[in-house]
Motif scaffolding. Structure first.
Motif, short mmCIF file in Angstrom:
data_model
loop_
_atom_site.label_atom_id
_atom_site.label_comp_id
_atom_site.label_asym_id
_atom_site.label_seq_id
_atom_site.Cartn_x
_atom_site.Cartn_y
_atom_site.Cartn_z
N SER A 401 0.85 -1.19 0.00
CA SER A 401 0.00 0.00 0.00
C SER A 401 0.88 1.24 0.00
N ASP A 402 0.33 2.34 -0.43
CA ASP A 402 1.06 3.61 -0.48
C ASP A 402 1.28 4.10 0.96
N TYR A 403 2.47 3.86 1.47
CA TYR A 403 2.75 4.01 2.91
C TYR A 403 3.97 4.91 3.08
N PRO A 404 3.87 6.00 3.81
CA PRO A 404 5.00 6.94 3.91
C PRO A 404 6.25 6.29 4.49
N GLY A 405 7.37 6.46 3.79
CA GLY A 405 8.62 5.89 4.29
C GLY A 405 8.77 4.41 4.00
N MET A 406 7.70 3.81 3.50
CA MET A 406 7.67 2.38 3.13
C MET A 406 8.10 1.48 4.30
N LEU A 407 8.77 0.36 4.03
CA LEU A 407 9.05 -0.60 5.11
C LEU A 407 10.49 -0.54 5.58
N VAL A 408 11.44 -0.66 4.64
CA VAL A 408 12.85 -0.71 5.04
C VAL A 408 13.37 0.67 5.42
N TRP A 409 13.08 1.67 4.57
CA TRP A 409 13.67 3.00 4.80
C TRP A 409 13.26 3.56 6.16
N ARG A 410 11.99 3.47 6.49
CA ARG A 410 11.57 4.08 7.76
C ARG A 410 12.13 3.31 8.95
N THR A 411 12.31 1.99 8.80
CA THR A 411 12.90 1.20 9.88
C THR A 411 14.36 1.59 10.09
N VAL A 412 15.12 1.69 9.01
CA VAL A 412 16.54 2.06 9.11
C VAL A 412 16.67 3.48 9.67
N ALA A 413 15.81 4.39 9.24
CA ALA A 413 15.84 5.78 9.74
C ALA A 413 15.58 5.81 11.24
N MET A 414 14.61 5.01 11.70
CA MET A 414 14.29 4.98 13.13
C MET A 414 15.40 4.32 13.95
N LEU A 415 16.05 3.30 13.38
CA LEU A 415 17.19 2.67 14.07
C LEU A 415 18.34 3.67 14.21
N ALA A 416 18.62 4.40 13.12
CA ALA A 416 19.69 5.40 13.15
C ALA A 416 19.35 6.52 14.15
N ASN A 417 18.08 6.91 14.18
CA ASN A 417 17.62 7.96 15.11
C ASN A 417 17.80 7.50 16.56
N GLU A 418 17.41 6.25 16.83
CA GLU A 418 17.53 5.70 18.20
C GLU A 418 18.99 5.61 18.61
N ALA A 419 19.84 5.21 17.66
CA ALA A 419 21.27 5.09 17.96
C ALA A 419 21.89 6.45 18.27
N THR A 420 21.45 7.50 17.55
CA THR A 420 21.99 8.84 17.84
C THR A 420 21.53 9.30 19.23
N ASP A 421 20.32 8.90 19.62
CA ASP A 421 19.80 9.27 20.94
C ASP A 421 20.65 8.60 22.04
#
Length: 493
Positions: A401-421
């Protein structure tokens, strides 16, 4: 100082306790195993013997080496029998009152020099040590399952833990053939904290009916390069265990929305659908999932006029800077580009043209598939042009489905965000965070190195678009991520 002659005691004869005892005995230590349940310590030694027999059968150990390791393993009938241990590793139930009681008893019988370590995965080391007269000798020594195989050990310091104790445990872990990383006691330490978005984003996609579970897992596994899809992994870990860790981290961070547990997962736990161990979780086990790959599209591909800008480099992730921002592919009138956190429909509306979005591919050469999402305003023929193009590159195509950030990209972005935190708050060094995620959960890259490789501007744009779309704090970029973006922009100029 802990030497090869030091006696090691392990409290808890379950899977983790037995695994840790095996590691210590294989490293040459005499080991005593104690468990409150009668017969559990003896069963742990039997389990170790079975594991060692398998090593002998595979030629990884001789029969005499196996005999030597077994001769170093003994059971203890009471905690008082652990009095001469130089190090006691507790691997009992994940309940703080049980752990505090164990450490109080140990302090009463062991020497003042003995080191006490907990294998807890999420309970505060400071809290565990608070009931001990010498809290400076208490630390976390968190192994990963299966302990004899997994390289990573988190060496965790509480508020009072002495530097000498940390040094001893770090040296010991290295002599045992492990890779130690040091972190401070915060909920989830490194791995269980930084890994939360890997599961959370998959549950959210399932809740929002973006794609079936098998498609979500295939995207993360085959496009993202993760060893296993997140939903299948929760089935393997046990839905009850994975859900309990998520709740522990969520509550440990005062209900921080980034760690919000899933209602679907809670339902599975309520229904005792715990995954592989009960035969059903997200999936029925044994696993036999077939994926809804799209059939090859007929049609004259040569008729498509193809224009692209930096597309190959962009797919291979060898480029991170400004050129990535403008990478795209044009198939006649259809614009194909990687997701940046907006929906395809949103983009099609602003550009007044048909749009197909592509999810992140970790390694274009080795990935067997691509995941696409099309704007609702596209015609079937327009979307088919993109499908056909990727099939001609030898890829299987999965539509979601048309989903913002799709599946892989948003997961990787959130992992990177959590790691910076975690890095910004001094939980661990950046190097240790990346090492922990590569060795503790076998991620293809450490999340901080991955964020830098993809480009912090890209990560920031995707998170800001998600935050805008949902109006939620969950996708709030961290302050360190924003700083990285500014530094990246300066380097370009």
């Amino acid at each position: 100082m802990l030497t090869p002659q030091s006696i090691i005691a392990v409290i808890g004869g379950g899977t983790m306790g037995a695994g840790i005892a095996q590691v210590a005995a294989q490293a040459g230590h005499r080991v005593r195993i104690y468990d409150i349940h009668p017969g559990a310590a003896a069963r742990a030694i039997d389990a170790i013997a079975t594991a060692l027999s398998a090593r002998v059968a595979k030629g990884k150990m001789t029969a005499s080496e196996k005999h030597d390791v077994e001769s170093r393993l003994n059971t203890a009938q009471s905690i008082s029998e652990l009095a001469d241990a130089a190090l006691v590793i507790e691997a009992a139930a994940e309940q703080i009152d049980i752990k505090q009681a164990i450490f109080r008893e140990l302090a009463a019988v062991c020497s003042a020099e003995a080191i006490f370590a907990s294998n807890t995965s999420s309970i505060s080391i400071t809290a565990i040590a608070s009931g001990v007269e010498q809290p400076q000798r208490v630390a976390g020594l968190h192994f990963f399952n299966p302990a004899p195989v997994m390289k990573l050990v988190e060496v965790v310091s509480g508020l009072e833990t002495s530097p000498a104790v940390l040094e001893s445990l770090t040296g010991l872990a290295m002599r045992w053939g492990k890779q130690p990383v040091h972190c401070h006691s915060t909920p989830g330490f490194i791995v269980n904290r930084v890994a939360r978005p890997f599961y959370a984003e998959a549950w959210r996609a399932l809740e929002e009916q973006v794609a079936p579970a098998g498609v979500i897992d295939a995207a993360l596994r085959d496009c993202g390069g993760f060893p296993m899809g997140p939903l299948a992994l929760t089935d393997l870990i046990g839905q009850d265990v994975n859900f309990a860790v998520t709740c522990s981290v969520f509550n440990g961070f005062w209900q921080e929305r980034r760690f919000l547990p899933s209602l679907i997962q809670q339902e599975l736990v309520f229904g005792k659908r715990l995954g592989k161990k009960t035969g059903q979780g997200v999936y029925r086990w044994p696993l036999n999932e077939s994926l809804p790959y799209l059939p090859a599209e007929p049609g004259e591909s040569d008729a498509q006029e193809i224009q692209h800008h930096g597309f190959a480099a962009w797919l291979n992730n060898h480029d991170s800077g400004d050129s990535v921002t403008y990478s795209y592919l044009e198939l006649d009138d259809v614009l194909v580009q990687m997701t940046q956190g907006e929906t395809a429909t949103q983009l099609a509306k602003s550009l007044q043209r048909p749009v197909v979005l592509l999810d992140l591919v970790n390694d274009w050469q080795s990935s067997p598939l691509v995941v696409l999402a099309a704007a609702a305003s596209n015609t079937v023929v327009q979307t088919a042009k993109a499908i056909r193009f990727f099939q001609q590159q030898g890829k299987q195509v999965l539509m979601i489905s048309d989903y913002p950030g799709m599946l892989v990209w948003r997961t990787v972005a959130m992992l990177a965000n959590e790691a910076t935190d975690a890095a910004q708050k001094g939980v661990a060094s950046e190097e240790d965070i990346d090492t922990a995620m590569r060795l503790g959960v076998n991620y293809p890259h450490g999340p901080l190195a991955w964020g830098a490789e993809l480009g912090w501007q890209q990560v920031l744009r995707l998170l800001e678009n998600l935050q805008k779309h949902y109006g939620e704090e969950r996708y709030r970029p961290t302050s360190l991520l924003r700083q990285r973006t500014l530094l990246e922009t300066q380097h370009e100029h």
